[in-house]
Design a protein around this motif. Structure first.
Motif, PDB file in Angstrom:
ATOM      1  N   GLN A   1      64.125 -48.566 -11.896  1.00 41.36           N
ATOM      2  CA  GLN A   1      64.564 -49.799 -12.558  1.00 41.36           C
ATOM      3  C   GLN A   1      63.888 -49.966 -13.924  1.00 41.36           C
ATOM      4  O   GLN A   1      64.521 -50.407 -14.879  1.00 41.36           O
ATOM      5  CB  GLN A   1      64.285 -51.019 -11.661  1.00 41.36           C
ATOM      6  CG  GLN A   1      65.250 -51.063 -10.472  1.00 41.36           C
ATOM      7  CD  GLN A   1      64.995 -52.236  -9.557  1.00 41.36           C
ATOM      8  OE1 GLN A   1      63.863 -52.456  -9.124  1.00 41.36           O
ATOM      9  NE2 GLN A   1      66.035 -52.996  -9.237  1.00 41.36           N
TER      10      GLN A   1
ATOM     11  N   ARG B   1      65.614 -47.720 -16.435  1.00 46.45           N
ATOM     12  CA  ARG B   1      66.863 -48.249 -16.986  1.00 46.45           C
ATOM     13  C   ARG B   1      66.615 -49.111 -18.231  1.00 46.45           C
ATOM     14  O   ARG B   1      67.450 -49.175 -19.137  1.00 46.45           O
ATOM     15  CB  ARG B   1      67.591 -49.074 -15.916  1.00 46.45           C
ATOM     16  CG  ARG B   1      68.806 -48.338 -15.383  1.00 46.45           C
ATOM     17  CD  ARG B   1      69.378 -48.976 -14.140  1.00 46.45           C
ATOM     18  NE  ARG B   1      69.387 -47.950 -13.115  1.00 46.45           N
ATOM     19  CZ  ARG B   1      68.986 -48.086 -11.862  1.00 46.45           C
ATOM     20  NH1 ARG B   1      68.559 -49.251 -11.434  1.00 46.45           N
ATOM     21  NH2 ARG B   1      69.019 -47.072 -11.054  1.00 46.45           N
TER      22      ARG B   1
ATOM     23  N   ALA C   1      66.940 -56.684 -10.654  1.00 46.84           N
ATOM     24  CA  ALA C   1      68.292 -56.582 -10.099  1.00 46.84           C
ATOM     25  C   ALA C   1      69.337 -56.979 -11.147  1.00 46.84           C
ATOM     26  O   ALA C   1      70.396 -56.337 -11.257  1.00 46.84           O
ATOM     27  CB  ALA C   1      68.412 -57.485  -8.867  1.00 46.84           C
ATOM     28  N   ILE C   2      69.040 -58.006 -11.924  1.00 44.32           N
ATOM     29  CA  ILE C   2      69.974 -58.437 -12.971  1.00 44.32           C
ATOM     30  C   ILE C   2      70.108 -57.346 -14.036  1.00 44.32           C
ATOM     31  O   ILE C   2      71.189 -57.081 -14.548  1.00 44.32           O
ATOM     32  CB  ILE C   2      69.509 -59.776 -13.592  1.00 44.32           C
ATOM     33  CG1 ILE C   2      69.570 -60.876 -12.526  1.00 44.32           C
ATOM     34  CG2 ILE C   2      70.354 -60.151 -14.809  1.00 44.32           C
ATOM     35  CD1 ILE C   2      68.956 -62.193 -12.944  1.00 44.32           C
ATOM     36  N   SER C   3      68.997 -56.683 -14.321  1.00 44.42           N
ATOM     37  CA  SER C   3      69.014 -55.562 -15.270  1.00 44.42           C
ATOM     38  C   SER C   3      69.956 -54.465 -14.774  1.00 44.42           C
ATOM     39  O   SER C   3      70.773 -53.939 -15.542  1.00 44.42           O
ATOM     40  CB  SER C   3      67.591 -55.015 -15.416  1.00 44.42           C
ATOM     41  OG  SER C   3      67.590 -53.767 -16.055  1.00 44.42           O
ATOM     42  N   ASP C   4      69.857 -54.142 -13.483  1.00 47.56           N
ATOM     43  CA  ASP C   4      70.713 -53.090 -12.907  1.00 47.56           C
ATOM     44  C   ASP C   4      72.195 -53.434 -13.079  1.00 47.56           C
ATOM     45  O   ASP C   4      73.029 -52.553 -13.265  1.00 47.56           O
ATOM     46  CB  ASP C   4      70.419 -52.916 -11.402  1.00 47.56           C
ATOM     47  CG  ASP C   4      69.044 -52.339 -11.145  1.00 47.56           C
ATOM     48  OD1 ASP C   4      68.440 -51.798 -12.105  1.00 47.56           O
ATOM     49  OD2 ASP C   4      68.562 -52.445 -10.001  1.00 47.56           O
ATOM     50  N   GLU C   5      72.484 -54.752 -13.033  1.00 45.32           N
ATOM     51  CA  GLU C   5      73.882 -55.195 -13.146  1.00 45.32           C
ATOM     52  C   GLU C   5      74.321 -55.391 -14.598  1.00 45.32           C
ATOM     53  O   GLU C   5      75.434 -55.864 -14.838  1.00 45.32           O
ATOM     54  CB  GLU C   5      74.066 -56.530 -12.392  1.00 45.32           C
ATOM     55  CG  GLU C   5      73.893 -56.395 -10.884  1.00 45.32           C
ATOM     56  CD  GLU C   5      73.488 -57.722 -10.227  1.00 45.32           C
ATOM     57  OE1 GLU C   5      73.570 -58.789 -10.903  1.00 45.32           O
ATOM     58  OE2 GLU C   5      73.066 -57.682  -9.060  1.00 45.32           O
ATOM     59  N   GLY C   6      73.440 -55.107 -15.567  1.00 45.85           N
ATOM     60  CA  GLY C   6      73.812 -55.241 -16.983  1.00 45.85           C
ATOM     61  C   GLY C   6      73.593 -56.621 -17.549  1.00 45.85           C
ATOM     62  O   GLY C   6      74.097 -56.942 -18.630  1.00 45.85           O
ATOM     63  N   GLY C   7      72.822 -57.468 -16.849  1.00 45.82           N
ATOM     64  CA  GLY C   7      72.616 -58.847 -17.271  1.00 45.82           C
ATOM     65  C   GLY C   7      71.835 -59.009 -18.577  1.00 45.82           C
ATOM     66  O   GLY C   7      71.900 -60.055 -19.214  1.00 45.82           O
TER      67      GLY C   7
END
Lengths: 402, 155, 363
Positions: A164, A167, A316-322
């Motif tokens: 993570q 990313r 988690a928001i980073s993983d979703e492109g937030g």
């Protein structure tokens, strides 16, 4: 609420790279000063005072090098002072420039600095010498190991993984491709980060910022000058800083007031800056965040502290492109951030330059539409000095009881 | 002068400045304690906080720390890392360091963690998570330096 | 400008304060200033620090020293120019009306490292460092240039030094240096002609802290008794490169005084009851007095200035503390009865590249 309204009317930076073989330190600082004054449409005669932004001088190797630079940044004969808060220097220097004007003492102030971190091959040695000679110096502490300690604690608290963090690096290098001034940039993969050599757990080489050389400058003015000089200034609507004890061991565990893994000084500073700027819902009111994130692990605790999401949610928001530049809920480091470019003495100022240019519509290829509010941060020392600066396309209501 | 000539000249410089840092009475007492294999934490009655490294004053109450407590030789890791890269003027890698909060003390003190197999870094890192119990191991003949002791895993 | 000093402390000076860690020196001084003001650290909403890494022998000295200066979980800012520059910054921070009650803390412990070697490294590496400049050498250059311009020589400097030591000797807060015989000054070895060793103010260790409040805070805390009002501030840098004009022109000194007086609404230095000068050598004292000629304040450097104590970097702020004692009738045997308005001067950098002035008034 300050006495006078303060605006950024010109903001500029040089290209950043490891070495500047064709220029001296003072010539580099001069380049940024000239660029910023050109952007602002002011001449040196119109600058009332100068604030020089410079962190430890041991990297570039001239003590109190701001004195050497005085004439080159058109500071000779003017009120001139240097601000130094380690990595938070640029943020603090901007805030010092702010009080020159907010106090009503001066109308137009140049905040400028330069750094050449790679002038010495001993950078991490110097960053070990910042630790207390008696108690902490011996333990190979430097900025890498110190932040690795915080990262390991963050991972244990919230379950974030090395992938993570990787990313964040991939996103930063990609954003930096649209930033002509960034030092590191390019299309890389999570595997590239994971396979780069291990440095200090959980860090691999690509998790860590480069040692950069370059310069940055900002012209600040009061409202009257801003109206004359600039169609769309970036108003400085909130300034705040928080300092912690140097001793990291005081900031961990059940007896601590604050949590080392959370960078929560940044949180305290942010909410004071928001209060001044009238920001009540940061995630919806702020479009751009330029963060001081020299390590891949900084971004999550910082965006959480800034109130863009709850504690432990950022990965988690980073993983979703937030946090993506395009399509994210907040564009985090559209410039590529500190992970791509770290000229320590001016890094905080570069954050201001990038954030202000987004508001002023001067961010070039990476310009985002509809930027009304941007936040810029800086951090320094044993992740103990934090600054948060709020910039906006409109100023907060002026004081009525002047 | 050729227009194409790359400008890449440097003037070499070095800077060695000698320093004599005054120890003062608080640190002096701590280092004397180490010689007897005792880790002494300064104590602030105004806030109830016991500090390591010892402080002359309490950062929270801003009153002097005028008491001392002896730290236990066991504690828990608050944060740790394994250094795997070589830095000039620092020890050869790999090695582990940790902030450990020792028994009877409110704050954490950094030192080396020894006696751990570091050949598999992620595996070794998983043994150094916050909350892990460690013990203090002193040198046979302490000299009054912070490096007179180190940490080892308790189990 | 409406900013008030409500408490202060100056650490007892010594050639070397050897019994304290720097951290303890800073804490003790800050703690004493809070006690003098009758406020708790919890009431402080910001801290301004003036410190010099290179003199402290630490790469980022405020890392260790911010907390003992009272900055734990506070908004703290640090300038590196001089202690008195810190007071200017602190005054602006309060005047901007985002804060109400602050601490200003500055320290200097030059005994930690060889001062002139630290100063030598202020030379840029290309032109001046190979030749080697430091404080004494640039002061020697200044002494020659200023002497030629204003018409004084080393014998005048001998007398100026003697006079400074006499004033310093009456100041109970100074080092209590013995007043040297003029012959001893005149025959002390040359350091950089025409500057002799005994022309230089001896360097000491020291620290100073002030509690500074806004007008708004004073209004809501009527029991607090301000010691003095800061009514004007000025600071300027001159060129780094030394030429005759730069050395002897003293344009920074003049402009700094003008800035501060103008802000305070004071017409002339002649309207001051006291000017505390930061004169690092007897030649400086002569040059500054030459500039003031015809507009001299009623008293100059009553405290003895740098010859009383000289924690290089903080000396200008010590001058401010001495002026504040005068304006609050606490100056003891050197009290100027009824002193109403004073200026503290500070200088920094090679051959005073930087000058600072603060106007202080009786409340």
């Amino acid at each position: 609420m300050a006495k006078d309204i303060v605006a950024v009317i010109g903001a500029a930076q040089t290209k950043f790279k490891t070495h500047y073989a064709d220029k001296t330190y003072i010539e580099l600082a001069q380049d940024a000063a000239k660029l910023a004054m050109d952007e602002a449409g002011v001449t040196p005669d119109e600058i009332d005072a100068v604030v020089f932004s410079m962190a430890p001088t041991q990297f570039m190797g001239v003590n109190d090098c701001d004195r050497w630079a005085t004439s080159h940044v058109w500071g000779a004969g003017k009120p001139y002072m240097r601000i130094h808060a380690g990595g938070a220097t640029g943020g603090s220097a901007l805030q010092a420039g702010y009080v020159h004007i907010a106090s009503g003492v001066y109308r137009t102030v140049l905040v400028v600095g330069a750094d050449r971190v790679a002038e010495t091959p001993d950078a991490q040695h110097i960053l070990n010498l910042i630790w207390d000679r008696f108690y902490e110096h011996d333990f190979a502490l430097n900025t890498v190991t110190m932040t690795a300690l915080a990262a390991q604690r963050y991972m244990a608290r919230y379950g974030a993984t090395e992938e993570q963090f990787a990313r964040v690096v991939v996103r930063g290098r990609k954003n930096a491709m649209g930033n002509p001034y960034a030092h590191l940039k390019g299309a890389i993969t999570v595997d590239d980060v994971m396979n780069s050599p291990r440095v200090a757990y959980p860090y691999k080489r690509f998790d860590i910022c480069p040692r950069s050389s370059g310069a940055a400058a900002v012209v600040l003015s009061n409202l009257d000058v801003a109206k004359q000089k600039c169609a769309r200034p970036a108003f400085v609507n909130g300034v705040s800083a928080i300092t912690h004890s140097v001793f990291m061991g005081d900031r961990m565990g059940v007896y601590s007031e604050t949590e080392f893994a959370d960078h929560d000084g940044e949180h305290i500073a942010a909410y004071e800056a928001y209060r001044q700027a009238g920001i009540t819902d940061p995630a919806s009111q702020i479009q751009v965040a330029e963060l001081y994130d020299p390590f891949s692990t900084f971004q999550f605790p910082i965006v959480e502290g800034l109130g863009f999401c709850g504690r432990g949610r950022a990965a988690a928001i980073s993983d979703e492109g937030g946090w993506d530049m395009v399509g994210g809920q907040v564009a985090v480091n559209p410039s590529g951030g500190t992970l791509c470019t770290n000229p320590i003495g001016v890094t905080g100022l570069v954050r201001i330059v990038d954030a202000a240019n987004q508001i002023m519509g001067k961010a070039g290829q990476n310009q985002l539409p509809g930027v009304h509010n941007a936040v810029a941060t800086a951090a320094g020392g044993s992740t103990q000095f934090f600054t948060v600066t709020m910039l906006g396309d409109d100023h907060v209501a002026p004081r009525t009881n002047v | 002068m050729s227009a194409a000539a790359a400008i890449d000249d440097v003037i070499h410089g070095e800077w060695h400045v000698r320093y004599n840092y005054s120890v003062g009475k608080v640190a002096g007492h701590f280092f004397e304690g180490l010689k007897q294999k005792k880790i002494l934490a300064s104590f602030a009655p105004s806030s109830g906080i016991a500090y390591l490294p010892p402080r002359a004053y309490c950062e929270r109450s801003f009153e002097p720390c005028d008491g001392w407590v002896e730290a236990g030789h066991q504690g828990i890791i608050e944060a740790a890392t394994i250094v795997t890269a070589a830095f000039e003027n620092l020890p050869p890698p790999p090695y582990a360091i940790a902030y450990v909060r020792l028994d009877n003390v409110s704050t954490a003190l950094v030192n080396f963690v020894r006696g751990l197999d570091l050949s598999d870094v992620p595996a070794a890192a998983s043994k150094l998570k916050p909350g892990t119990k460690v013990k203090v191991v002193f040198k046979d003949t302490p000299e009054g330096r912070i490096t007179d002791f180190h940490y080892e895993l308790a189990e | 400008m409406d900013v008030f000093v409500i408490g202060q402390a100056v650490h007892k000076p010594a050639a070397r304060i050897g019994d304290k860690r720097l951290e303890e020196l800073v804490f003790d001084t800050t703690h004493a200033a809070l006690a003098d003001a009758g406020v708790k650290r919890a009431q402080i909403d910001h801290v301004t620090i003036a410190g010099c890494d290179e003199l402290d022998g630490r790469s980022i000295s405020s890392m260790l020293l911010a907390a003992p200066a009272g900055a734990q979980l506070r908004d703290e800012m640090k300038c590196t120019d001089s202690g008195l520059t810190g007071l200017c910054l602190e005054a602006m921070r309060l005047e901007a009306e985002i804060f109400d009650l602050g601490l200003l803390v500055s320290w200097s412990k030059p005994s930690t490292a060889p001062l002139e070697d630290v100063m030598r490294m202020r030379c840029e590496p290309f032109y001046t460092r190979p030749v080697g400049l430091n404080m004494a050498i640039t002061d020697g250059l200044f002494a020659q240039a200023a002497g030629a311009k204003y018409g004084f020589d080393e014998f005048d400097a001998d007398e100026a030094v003697l006079d400074s030591y006499r004033r310093a000797g009456r100041n109970p807060r100074g080092m209590g240096h013995a007043v040297p015989h003029v012959e001893a000054i005149a025959t002390s070895p040359y350091v950089a002609t025409p500057l002799r060793q005994a022309h230089q103010a001896p360097i000491t260790d020291g620290a100073v802290a002030m509690v500074v409040a806004s007008a708004r805070w004073l209004k809501s805390n009527p029991r607090a008794k301000p010691l003095a009002r800061v009514s004007g501030i000025g600071w300027r840098n001159e060129e780094y490169d030394l030429g005759a004009d730069r050395l002897a022109g003293l344009s920074g000194f003049r402009a700094t005084l003008d800035d501060a007086l103008k802000m305070a609404g004071v017409k002339s230095t002649a309207d001051l009851d006291l000017l505390e000068l930061d004169s690092q050598t007897g030649f400086h004292e002569l040059a500054y007095r030459a500039v003031l000629n015809g507009h001299a304040p009623k008293a100059i450097s009553t405290s003895g200035g740098a010859f009383a104590q000289n924690p290089y970097f903080c000396t200008g702020l010590i001058n401010a503390a001495e002026a504040i004692l005068q304006l609050s009738d606490q100056a003891g045997p050197i009290q100027i009865p009824g002193a109403k308005r004073a200026v503290a001067h500070g200088s920094h950098g090679f051959a005073q590249q930087g000058n600072v002035a603060v106007v202080l008034e009786r409340v």
